[in-house]
Design a protein around this motif. Structure first.
Motif, PDB file in Angstrom:
ATOM      1  N   PRO A 279      -0.864  -8.655   2.556  1.00  0.00           N
ATOM      2  CA  PRO A 279      -1.240  -7.809   1.421  1.00  0.00           C
ATOM      3  C   PRO A 279      -0.218  -6.692   1.209  1.00  0.00           C
ATOM      4  CG  PRO A 279      -2.980  -7.866   3.079  1.00  0.00           C
ATOM      5  CD  PRO A 279      -1.766  -8.465   3.692  1.00  0.00           C
ATOM      6  N   THR A 280      -0.134  -6.232  -0.017  1.00  0.00           N
ATOM      7  CA  THR A 280       0.731  -5.105  -0.343  1.00  0.00           C
ATOM      8  C   THR A 280      -0.144  -3.999  -0.921  1.00  0.00           C
ATOM      9  OG1 THR A 280       1.085  -5.773  -2.624  1.00  0.00           O
ATOM     10  CG2 THR A 280       2.535  -6.737  -0.955  1.00  0.00           C
ATOM     11  N   LEU A 281       0.494  -2.954  -1.439  1.00  0.00           N
ATOM     12  CA  LEU A 281      -0.284  -1.891  -2.066  1.00  0.00           C
ATOM     13  C   LEU A 281      -0.798  -2.321  -3.429  1.00  0.00           C
ATOM     14  CD1 LEU A 281       1.681   1.290  -0.967  1.00  0.00           C
ATOM     15  CD2 LEU A 281      -0.609   0.597  -0.282  1.00  0.00           C
ATOM     16  N   GLU A 282      -0.274  -3.415  -3.973  1.00  0.00           N
ATOM     17  CA  GLU A 282      -0.810  -3.966  -5.219  1.00  0.00           C
ATOM     18  C   GLU A 282      -1.975  -4.883  -4.884  1.00  0.00           C
ATOM     19  OE1 GLU A 282      -0.067  -3.261  -8.354  1.00  0.00           O
ATOM     20  OE2 GLU A 282       1.182  -1.718  -7.405  1.00  0.00           O
ATOM     21  N   PRO A 283      -3.181  -4.560  -5.359  1.00  0.00           N
ATOM     22  CA  PRO A 283      -4.323  -5.409  -5.012  1.00  0.00           C
ATOM     23  C   PRO A 283      -4.206  -6.805  -5.627  1.00  0.00           C
ATOM     24  CG  PRO A 283      -4.988  -3.625  -6.491  1.00  0.00           C
ATOM     25  CD  PRO A 283      -3.540  -3.405  -6.183  1.00  0.00           C
ATOM     26  N   ASP A 287      -7.327 -10.611  -1.195  1.00  0.00           N
ATOM     27  CA  ASP A 287      -6.440 -10.162  -0.120  1.00  0.00           C
ATOM     28  C   ASP A 287      -7.182  -9.402   0.986  1.00  0.00           C
ATOM     29  OD1 ASP A 287      -6.723  -7.767  -1.423  1.00  0.00           O
ATOM     30  OD2 ASP A 287      -4.622  -7.563  -2.002  1.00  0.00           O
ATOM     31  N   TRP A 290      -7.339 -11.184   4.424  1.00  0.00           N
ATOM     32  CA  TRP A 290      -6.281 -11.018   5.442  1.00  0.00           C
ATOM     33  C   TRP A 290      -6.860 -10.320   6.668  1.00  0.00           C
ATOM     34  CZ3 TRP A 290      -1.188 -12.096   6.474  1.00  0.00           C
ATOM     35  CH2 TRP A 290      -0.486 -11.242   7.330  1.00  0.00           C
TER      36      TRP A 290
ATOM     37  N   VAL B  68     -11.247  -2.684   2.301  1.00  0.00           N
ATOM     38  CA  VAL B  68      -9.791  -2.688   2.135  1.00  0.00           C
ATOM     39  C   VAL B  68      -9.366  -2.031   0.815  1.00  0.00           C
ATOM     40  CG1 VAL B  68      -7.747  -4.168   1.875  1.00  0.00           C
ATOM     41  CG2 VAL B  68      -9.387  -4.604   3.713  1.00  0.00           C
ATOM     42  N   ARG B  72      -7.001   1.275   0.477  1.00  0.00           N
ATOM     43  CA  ARG B  72      -5.794   1.221  -0.350  1.00  0.00           C
ATOM     44  C   ARG B  72      -5.771   2.412  -1.327  1.00  0.00           C
ATOM     45  NH1 ARG B  72      -5.997  -3.863  -1.984  1.00  0.00           N
ATOM     46  NH2 ARG B  72      -4.123  -4.821  -1.164  1.00  0.00           N
ATOM     47  N   VAL B  75      -4.572   5.528   0.459  1.00  0.00           N
ATOM     48  CA  VAL B  75      -3.140   5.497   0.721  1.00  0.00           C
ATOM     49  C   VAL B  75      -2.354   5.675  -0.577  1.00  0.00           C
ATOM     50  CG1 VAL B  75      -1.314   3.906   1.442  1.00  0.00           C
ATOM     51  CG2 VAL B  75      -3.397   4.099   2.795  1.00  0.00           C
ATOM     52  N   GLN B  76      -2.865   5.067  -1.637  1.00  0.00           N
ATOM     53  CA  GLN B  76      -2.154   5.100  -2.913  1.00  0.00           C
ATOM     54  C   GLN B  76      -2.261   6.447  -3.610  1.00  0.00           C
ATOM     55  OE1 GLN B  76      -3.414   1.670  -5.157  1.00  0.00           O
ATOM     56  NE2 GLN B  76      -1.279   1.049  -5.269  1.00  0.00           N
ATOM     57  N   VAL B 102      -3.914  -2.766  10.587  1.00  0.00           N
ATOM     58  CA  VAL B 102      -3.682  -4.188  10.301  1.00  0.00           C
ATOM     59  C   VAL B 102      -2.759  -4.362   9.095  1.00  0.00           C
ATOM     60  CG1 VAL B 102      -4.805  -6.328   9.531  1.00  0.00           C
ATOM     61  CG2 VAL B 102      -5.788  -5.027  11.418  1.00  0.00           C
ATOM     62  N   HIS B 103      -2.821  -3.422   8.148  1.00  0.00           N
ATOM     63  CA  HIS B 103      -1.979  -3.539   6.953  1.00  0.00           C
ATOM     64  C   HIS B 103      -0.645  -2.817   7.083  1.00  0.00           C
ATOM     65  CE1 HIS B 103      -5.905  -4.731   5.444  1.00  0.00           C
ATOM     66  NE2 HIS B 103      -5.276  -5.331   4.465  1.00  0.00           N
ATOM     67  N   TRP B 105      -0.250   0.263   6.885  1.00  0.00           N
ATOM     68  CA  TRP B 105      -0.227   1.418   5.981  1.00  0.00           C
ATOM     69  C   TRP B 105      -0.095   2.735   6.731  1.00  0.00           C
ATOM     70  CZ3 TRP B 105      -4.799  -0.890   2.717  1.00  0.00           C
ATOM     71  CH2 TRP B 105      -4.286  -1.933   1.901  1.00  0.00           C
TER      72      TRP B 105
END
Lengths: 328, 119
Positions: A279-283, A287, A290, B68, B72, B75-76, B102-103, B105
Motif C-alpha cells: 500500500p501507498t499513501l494513495e488509498p 489495500d 495487506w 488503515v 493514513r 499520516v497524510q 506494517v506500512h 509510515w
C-alpha cells in the motif's frame, strides 16, 4: 531536478544452476557489476551458497547486504514486503536500480509452503512489484528441485540467466493469466458449531471487533494476538461492507491448534492479488487486506458468481486442550 | 462535536470518536475508535486543525482503534501543513502502532512517533 521518473522497471530473471560453478558464474558478476555501478545489492541465498559467494568475493564487501534467504520469511506477504522495503530504503532516488539475488525458500525451511505456493509468488511478483526498479535474479538449484518446479520457474520469470547471458523465456505467462489459470481447492465448510455473527453496515463494524475480541479471549489467545486478529478481521470486514453487496456472515472456530475466521458475503473479488500490493499513501480498494495478510498465518480468498469467502487463520495454542473434553 | 463515548465502553453501538483541541499547542486529542462509519469526522477534524500552519500534535493514547484508512489520514495530515512542518503522533496504542509499522509510515520524514510503549 526535473528528470522524469523511469518507466515501470521490475526485471525478474531465473537462473537454473546445476553445480557450484554455475551458481558462481551467474552470481559473482551480478554482484560485482552492481558494486561497480554503485547499486545497492541484496543477496539472500542458502547458507551453502552464502559461503561460496563470500569466498568468491573475498569476504563481505561493503555495499552488499548478505543474508540467508529464510530470514526474509517463507510466506508470500513477508517476502513481498522484504523486497519492497529493501527497494524503498536503498533506492535513494527513484532512478537508481537495486539488485536482489534471492533464492527460493525450499525444503524444511519452507514449512507449509509448497512448490505451488512458490510458483504463485514468483508469478505475482511481476505484477505486484512492477513499478519498483529492482533487478531480481532467482537462483534455482536444479540438483534438489524437481523438473516441475524448474518448469514453473520458466513460466514465472520473463527471462533466464546463465553466466552473464540473458535469454527471454518462451514459456513465460502473464501474471494475471497465470493466477487465473490456477485452481484453488474449495475451502472445507466451517463446522456447524462455529460462532457466528451477521452484519451489513459500517455502523456494525465495532460490534464485529467486539465479537472477534471475545472469541480470541475464549480461545486463549494472548492479548497481543487478540489485537492482531481483531484488526486483521476488521480490515476484511470493512472491505466486504464497503462493496455494498449486502450482509456478511462471520464465523469463528478452533481446529487443530488454529483459530479460523470466515467472512462470507455476496461481493465478487476479481483481483487475484487482493492485499498483496504494497500500500501507498494513495488509498486503493482492498489495500487494508495487506495488513490482514501480514497479521495472519494464512489468508485464502475464494470468489464465485454466488459470492466470496475470505478465510483467515492464526495459531491458537490452547485451542486443542480446550476442545479435548468434547472428544471424550 | 460530540465529546461522549469511549468506543470500547459503548455497549452495542457503532464506533465513537471524540476530538478535543489541545490547550498548549496546535493539535488534537483523539479518544475512542475510528472506522468506516465515522472516518469523515476524523477527516474534518484534521483538515481544520491543519489550518494553524504549525506542527500538528495528535495525542493518541486513548484512541483504542483506528483502521488503515484512518491511520493514513493521520499520516497524510502532514501534506496539508507548510513545508518542513510535521505531524507528531503522541503515544499511539498497539493498534495504531502496528498499522504504522506494517506500512512503514513510521519512517516518513514528515511524521514523528513519540512515546512508543510496548503493550
Amino acid at each position: 531536478m526535473s528528470s522524469p521518473r523511469p518507466p515501470a522497471a521490475f526485471t525478474h530473471h531465473a537462473a537454473l544452476y546445476r553445480d557450484d560453478e554455475e551458481f558462481l558464474e551467474m552470481a559473482v558478476p551480478f554482484v560485482k557489476d552492481g558494486l561497480a555501478w554503485d547499486e545497492p545489492v541484496l543477496v539472500a541465498v542458502t547458507a551453502a551458497n552464502l559461503e561460496l559467494l563470500r569466498g568468491a568475493l573475498d569476504g563481505d564487501p561493503s555495499g552488499v547486504d548478505l543474508a540467508e534467504t529464510r530470514t526474509l520469511g517463507a510466506r508470500f506477504p513477508q517476502r513481498i514486503a522484504a523486497f519492497h522495503r529493501y527497494y524503498q530504503q536503498h533506492a535513494r532516488d527513484p532512478a537508481r536500480q537495486v539488485r536482489i539475488l534471492v533464492e527460493p525458500v525450499w525444503g524444511e525451511d519452507a514449512g507449509r509452503e509448497t512448490g505451488e505456493a512458490l510458483a504463485r509468488l514468483e508469478s505475482a511478483l511481476n505484477e505486484i512489484l512492477s513499478t519498483d526498479r529492482i533487478w531480481m535474479i532467482c537462483p534455482y538449484d536444479a540438483r534438489v528441485m524437481g523438473s516441475q518446479v524448474l518448469a514453473e520457474a520458466r513460466r514465472t520469470h520473463p527471462a533466464v540467466v546463465r553466466g552473464r547471458s540473458i535469454r527471454p523465456s518462451t514459456r513465460y505467462v502473464d501474471p494475471v493469466r497465470f493466477a487465473r489459470s490456477r485452481q484453488d481447492p474449495p475451502l472445507p465448510a466451517p463446522p456447524a458449531g462455529a460462532a457466528a455473527l451477521r452484519f451489513t453496515h459500517a455502523g456494525e463494524l465495532a460490534r464485529v471487533r467486539r465479537f472477534v475480541t471475545a472469541q480470541a479471549v475464549a480461545h486463549g489467545l494472548t492479548q497481543e494476538r487478540g489485537w492482531y486478529l481483531m484488526i486483521a478481521v476488521g480490515e476484511a470486514a470493512s472491505y466486504l461492507v464497503e462493496q455494498g453487496t449486502g450482509g456478511v456472515t462471520l464465523r469463528m472456530w478452533a481446529a487443530a491448534g488454529r483459530l479460523a475466521c470466515d467472512l462470507a458475503g455476496r461481493a465478487r473479488v476479481t483481483d487475484p492479488f487482493l492485499g498483496l500490493r504494497p500500500p501507498t499513501l494513495e488509498p486503493r480498494p482492498g489495500d487494508g487486506l495487506w495488513l490482514t495478510r501480514h497479521l495472519c498465518d494464512t489468508v485464502e480468498v475464494r470468489s464465485t458468481a454466488a459470492g466470496c469467502t475470505i478465510r483467515l487463520e492464526v495459531p491458537a495454542p490452547r485451542a486443542q486442550e480446550r476442545h479435548q473434553p468434547d472428544l471424550a | 462535536m460530540r465529546a461522549r463515548g469511549d468506543g470500547l465502553a459503548a455497549g452495542g453501538g457503532a464506533a465513537r470518536l471524540s476530538v478535543l483541541p489541545l490547550d498548549r499547542r496546535a493539535g488534537l486529542r483523539l479518544r475512542g475508535q475510528v472506522d468506516a462509519s465515522n472516518r469523515h469526522e476524523l477527516d474534518a477534524a484534521l483538515r481544520s486543525a491543519a489550518r494553524s500552519g504549525r506542527d500538528l500534535h495528535l495525542e493518541l493514547a486513548d484512541l483504542s482503534y483506528a483502521d488503515v484508512p484512518a491511520v493514513r489520514l493521520l499520516v497524510q495530515a502532514a501534506t496539508r501543513l507548510p513545508r518542513g512542518r510535521q505531524v507528531i503522533l503522541h503515544e499511539p496504542g498497539p493498534v495504531v502502532r502496528t498499522i504504522l509499522h506494517v506500512h512503514g509510515w513510521d519512517q516518513l520524514r514528515s511524521v514523528i512517533v513519540e512515546g512508543r510503549r510496548r503493550p
